[in-house]
Design a protein around this motif. Structure first.
Motif, PDB file in Angstrom:
ATOM      1  N   ALA A   2      32.295 -12.298 -39.165  1.00  0.00           N
ATOM      2  CA  ALA A   2      31.158 -11.631 -38.530  1.00  0.00           C
ATOM      3  C   ALA A   2      31.193 -11.754 -37.015  1.00  0.00           C
ATOM      4  O   ALA A   2      30.699 -10.879 -36.298  1.00  0.00           O
ATOM      5  N   LEU A   3      31.792 -12.825 -36.528  1.00  0.00           N
ATOM      6  CA  LEU A   3      31.885 -13.051 -35.084  1.00  0.00           C
ATOM      7  C   LEU A   3      33.163 -12.468 -34.480  1.00  0.00           C
ATOM      8  O   LEU A   3      33.446 -12.669 -33.301  1.00  0.00           O
ATOM      9  N   GLY A   4      33.947 -11.762 -35.302  1.00  0.00           N
ATOM     10  CA  GLY A   4      35.129 -11.094 -34.784  1.00  0.00           C
ATOM     11  C   GLY A   4      36.391 -11.925 -34.784  1.00  0.00           C
ATOM     12  O   GLY A   4      37.409 -11.515 -34.200  1.00  0.00           O
ATOM     13  N   LEU A   5      36.375 -13.102 -35.437  1.00  0.00           N
ATOM     14  CA  LEU A   5      37.576 -13.919 -35.512  1.00  0.00           C
ATOM     15  C   LEU A   5      38.510 -13.382 -36.605  1.00  0.00           C
ATOM     16  O   LEU A   5      38.069 -12.743 -37.562  1.00  0.00           O
ATOM     17  N   ARG A   6      39.796 -13.631 -36.445  1.00  0.00           N
ATOM     18  CA  ARG A   6      40.783 -13.241 -37.438  1.00  0.00           C
ATOM     19  C   ARG A   6      41.013 -14.449 -38.346  1.00  0.00           C
ATOM     20  O   ARG A   6      41.508 -15.483 -37.896  1.00  0.00           O
ATOM     21  N   ALA A  38      16.749 -26.653 -34.491  1.00  0.00           N
ATOM     22  CA  ALA A  38      16.640 -25.790 -33.305  1.00  0.00           C
ATOM     23  C   ALA A  38      17.788 -24.799 -33.190  1.00  0.00           C
ATOM     24  O   ALA A  38      17.683 -23.809 -32.462  1.00  0.00           O
ATOM     25  N   ASP A  39      18.892 -25.040 -33.924  1.00  0.00           N
ATOM     26  CA  ASP A  39      20.055 -24.153 -33.842  1.00  0.00           C
ATOM     27  C   ASP A  39      20.086 -23.107 -34.953  1.00  0.00           C
ATOM     28  O   ASP A  39      21.023 -22.297 -35.018  1.00  0.00           O
ATOM     29  N   TYR A  40      19.085 -23.101 -35.821  1.00  0.00           N
ATOM     30  CA  TYR A  40      19.045 -22.123 -36.908  1.00  0.00           C
ATOM     31  C   TYR A  40      18.870 -20.671 -36.443  1.00  0.00           C
ATOM     32  O   TYR A  40      19.348 -19.759 -37.127  1.00  0.00           O
ATOM     33  N   PRO A  41      18.159 -20.368 -35.348  1.00  0.00           N
ATOM     34  CA  PRO A  41      17.924 -18.959 -34.999  1.00  0.00           C
ATOM     35  C   PRO A  41      19.193 -18.111 -34.928  1.00  0.00           C
ATOM     36  O   PRO A  41      19.191 -16.954 -35.366  1.00  0.00           O
ATOM     37  N   GLY A  42      20.297 -18.651 -34.382  1.00  0.00           N
ATOM     38  CA  GLY A  42      21.523 -17.872 -34.306  1.00  0.00           C
ATOM     39  C   GLY A  42      22.046 -17.506 -35.678  1.00  0.00           C
ATOM     40  O   GLY A  42      22.489 -16.366 -35.916  1.00  0.00           O
ATOM     41  N   LEU A  43      22.002 -18.459 -36.623  1.00  0.00           N
ATOM     42  CA  LEU A  43      22.440 -18.184 -37.984  1.00  0.00           C
ATOM     43  C   LEU A  43      21.509 -17.183 -38.659  1.00  0.00           C
ATOM     44  O   LEU A  43      21.967 -16.224 -39.307  1.00  0.00           O
ATOM     45  N   LEU A  44      20.203 -17.377 -38.525  1.00  0.00           N
ATOM     46  CA  LEU A  44      19.251 -16.479 -39.167  1.00  0.00           C
ATOM     47  C   LEU A  44      19.359 -15.062 -38.611  1.00  0.00           C
ATOM     48  O   LEU A  44      19.158 -14.082 -39.330  1.00  0.00           O
ATOM     49  N   GLN A  45      19.723 -14.941 -37.325  1.00  0.00           N
ATOM     50  CA  GLN A  45      19.900 -13.609 -36.747  1.00  0.00           C
ATOM     51  C   GLN A  45      21.094 -12.901 -37.383  1.00  0.00           C
ATOM     52  O   GLN A  45      21.042 -11.698 -37.662  1.00  0.00           O
ATOM     53  N   LEU A  46      22.170 -13.637 -37.632  1.00  0.00           N
ATOM     54  CA  LEU A  46      23.325 -13.043 -38.303  1.00  0.00           C
ATOM     55  C   LEU A  46      22.955 -12.580 -39.707  1.00  0.00           C
ATOM     56  O   LEU A  46      23.409 -11.528 -40.169  1.00  0.00           O
ATOM     57  N   VAL A  47      22.119 -13.368 -40.393  1.00  0.00           N
ATOM     58  CA  VAL A  47      21.701 -12.997 -41.738  1.00  0.00           C
ATOM     59  C   VAL A  47      20.774 -11.779 -41.694  1.00  0.00           C
ATOM     60  O   VAL A  47      20.956 -10.810 -42.446  1.00  0.00           O
ATOM     61  N   GLY A  77      22.427  -8.488 -41.238  1.00  0.00           N
ATOM     62  CA  GLY A  77      23.318  -8.051 -42.294  1.00  0.00           C
ATOM     63  C   GLY A  77      24.776  -8.344 -42.041  1.00  0.00           C
ATOM     64  O   GLY A  77      25.634  -8.050 -42.881  1.00  0.00           O
ATOM     65  N   ARG A  78      25.087  -8.951 -40.897  1.00  0.00           N
ATOM     66  CA  ARG A  78      26.495  -9.276 -40.602  1.00  0.00           C
ATOM     67  C   ARG A  78      26.978 -10.444 -41.451  1.00  0.00           C
ATOM     68  O   ARG A  78      28.170 -10.562 -41.727  1.00  0.00           O
ATOM     69  N   VAL A  79      26.071 -11.319 -41.839  1.00  0.00           N
ATOM     70  CA  VAL A  79      26.370 -12.410 -42.762  1.00  0.00           C
ATOM     71  C   VAL A  79      25.461 -12.249 -43.971  1.00  0.00           C
ATOM     72  O   VAL A  79      24.240 -12.133 -43.820  1.00  0.00           O
ATOM     73  N   ARG A  80      26.045 -12.247 -45.158  1.00  0.00           N
ATOM     74  CA  ARG A  80      25.273 -11.981 -46.375  1.00  0.00           C
ATOM     75  C   ARG A  80      25.497 -13.114 -47.378  1.00  0.00           C
ATOM     76  O   ARG A  80      26.379 -13.039 -48.244  1.00  0.00           O
ATOM     77  N   PRO A  81      24.718 -14.170 -47.267  1.00  0.00           N
ATOM     78  CA  PRO A  81      24.898 -15.324 -48.164  1.00  0.00           C
ATOM     79  C   PRO A  81      24.812 -14.964 -49.635  1.00  0.00           C
ATOM     80  O   PRO A  81      25.468 -15.605 -50.472  1.00  0.00           O
ATOM     81  N   GLU A  82      24.013 -13.958 -49.962  1.00  0.00           N
ATOM     82  CA  GLU A  82      23.842 -13.616 -51.373  1.00  0.00           C
ATOM     83  C   GLU A  82      25.163 -13.200 -52.018  1.00  0.00           C
ATOM     84  O   GLU A  82      25.320 -13.297 -53.243  1.00  0.00           O
TER      85      GLU A  82
END
Length: 404
Positions: free
Chosen positions: A186-190, A293-302, A305-310
């Motif tokens: 999701a962050l563009g890494l290979r 305090a660092d959760y907002p970045g993860l929750l934003q990815l979720v 739709g770029r990260v889909r834990p389901e």
């Protein structure tokens, strides 16, 4: 309340009626709507990570606050929340400087005290440790974030200055590894995934791995170096002496190794190539959870739709099913992906559109691919719901989690 209890190390977990937990003065009681079954829970159950007995495990959780302590000011009964699995005290220098995951006075549900394989769980220092769930995030998916996605997010983003286009190797395509693969992509890494299980590698490819390597086919570190010249960042999510060593050997000069998987016994001191670490100026990091305090970045990815834990939830079950999943982790090459348990054994209120439909018996997810250029993944969910459960679901409204 009902809880999944084991009386001795390695004994069969069983559901029992136990006393409700007490609400800490600075904490809350959470009605557990969903909880993940993680390999860390397995390590506690078999005695690798000793806990007081009898014990209730579980540390990946999502639910609603049902009681607040007198010192809590930021939260109210009914708030939808989750929490990191490492809860800092909120007062020490480490907590004040943004590193509660190494707090010397930390608490951990499911380890320092009873956890979320139960209908309720107590969380300390609530104002410091709770995370509010977005309105569009259902409890089952939120529990899947648990320690695996949260730990993977910090492992990928918190230790190395990687950027889109950089190479990431992930050793171990279990819950944490698959989470790291999805986040890295999701962050563009290979991303290159390494595992011994063909099924796990297939799932890794579906969630974002550009390349996969079966470690049984040869030297994975050598193959990675041949293909990439060495990766910028490598994670050992499997937690063995071999995978830790191979992860370091996979790095290019100036690369970063992050140890995510837990190591115990002789494996806790693997023979890492420190001569190469010096000559190539490699960085070796441990990664132990994430701050609230660092959760907002993860929750934003979720939320984006770029990260889909389901997509990684391969089993949804109840408390007895959580016990079976815990025991099953001792089997070689047990299924990859995330198991989520619903402690109440039924779905939350039917008026809550964020919660998936009832899954009262074990549900397994089978993935196939449509033929064609896009090779689009198709998810088929096969569920067996007992007749009594169907009757209950029509007459009541209310809940389920996994572990690596």
């Amino acid at each position: 309340m009902r809880a999944l209890v084991y009386e001795a190390t390695g004994s069969t977990p069983a559901v029992a009626e136990v006393a409700d937990p007490r609400c800490p003065a600075d904490g809350v009681l959470i009605r557990v709507r969903a909880t993940g079954v993680c390999r860390s829970d397995y390590h506690a159950w078999v005695g690798h990570d000793p806990v007081d007995l009898p014990h209730v495990g579980g540390h990946e959780l999502a639910g609603e606050i049902v009681e607040i302590g007198p010192q809590v000011t930021r939260w109210s009964v009914g708030d939808r929340v989750t929490t990191p699995f490492v809860c800092g005290c909120g007062r020490c220098d480490y907590c004040r400087n943004g590193a509660p995951q190494v707090c010397p006075d930390q608490t951990q549900p499911g380890f320092t005290g009873w956890g979320s394989f139960a209908e309720q769980v107590a969380i300390h220092a609530a104002d410091f440790n709770l995370v509010r769930l977005p309105d569009d995030l259902d409890f089952t998916t939120a529990a899947a974030l648990g320690c695996r996605f949260a730990t993977a997010y910090r492992a990928v983003t918190g230790h190395a200055p990687v950027r889109a286009g950089d190479w990431l190797a992930v050793y171990g395509a279990g819950g944490a590894g698959l989470s790291a693969i999805m986040i890295g992509a999701a962050l563009g890494l290979r991303v290159i995934a390494v595992d011994l299980s063909a099924a796990a590698l297939e799932l890794a490819a579906q969630v974002g791995a550009e390349q996969t390597i079966n470690a049984a086919d040869g030297d994975p570190a050598g193959l990675i170096t041949d293909r990439t010249g060495g990766v910028h960042l490598s994670l050992d999510c499997a937690g063995t002496a071999t995978t830790a060593l191979n992860s370091v050997r996979s790095l290019r000069r100036g690369g970063h190794h992050v140890q995510v998987g837990l190591l115990f016994g002789p494996a806790a001191t693997p023979p890492l190539p420190m001569d190469r670490a010096i000559a190539w100026e490699l960085s070796i990091h441990g990664s132990h959870g994430i701050a609230a305090a660092d959760y907002p970045g993860l929750l934003q990815l979720v939320s984006s739709g770029r990260v889909r834990p389901e997509q990684l939830i391969t089993e949804v079950t109840d408390l007895p099913g959580a016990g079976r999943a815990l025991v099953g982790m001792g089997q070689p090459l047990s299924h990859s992906g995330i198991t989520v348990a619903l402690p109440e054994g039924r779905r939350p209120r039917t008026s809550d559109p964020r919660t998936p439909p009832p899954r009262l018996a074990t549900t397994r997810v089978r993935r196939t691919k449509r033929p064609g250029p896009s090779a689009q993944a198709v998810t088929t969910r096969v569920s067996r719901v007992p007749p009594q459960a169907r009757r209950d679901a029509r007459s009541r409204s209310d809940r389920f989690v996994p572990r690596q």
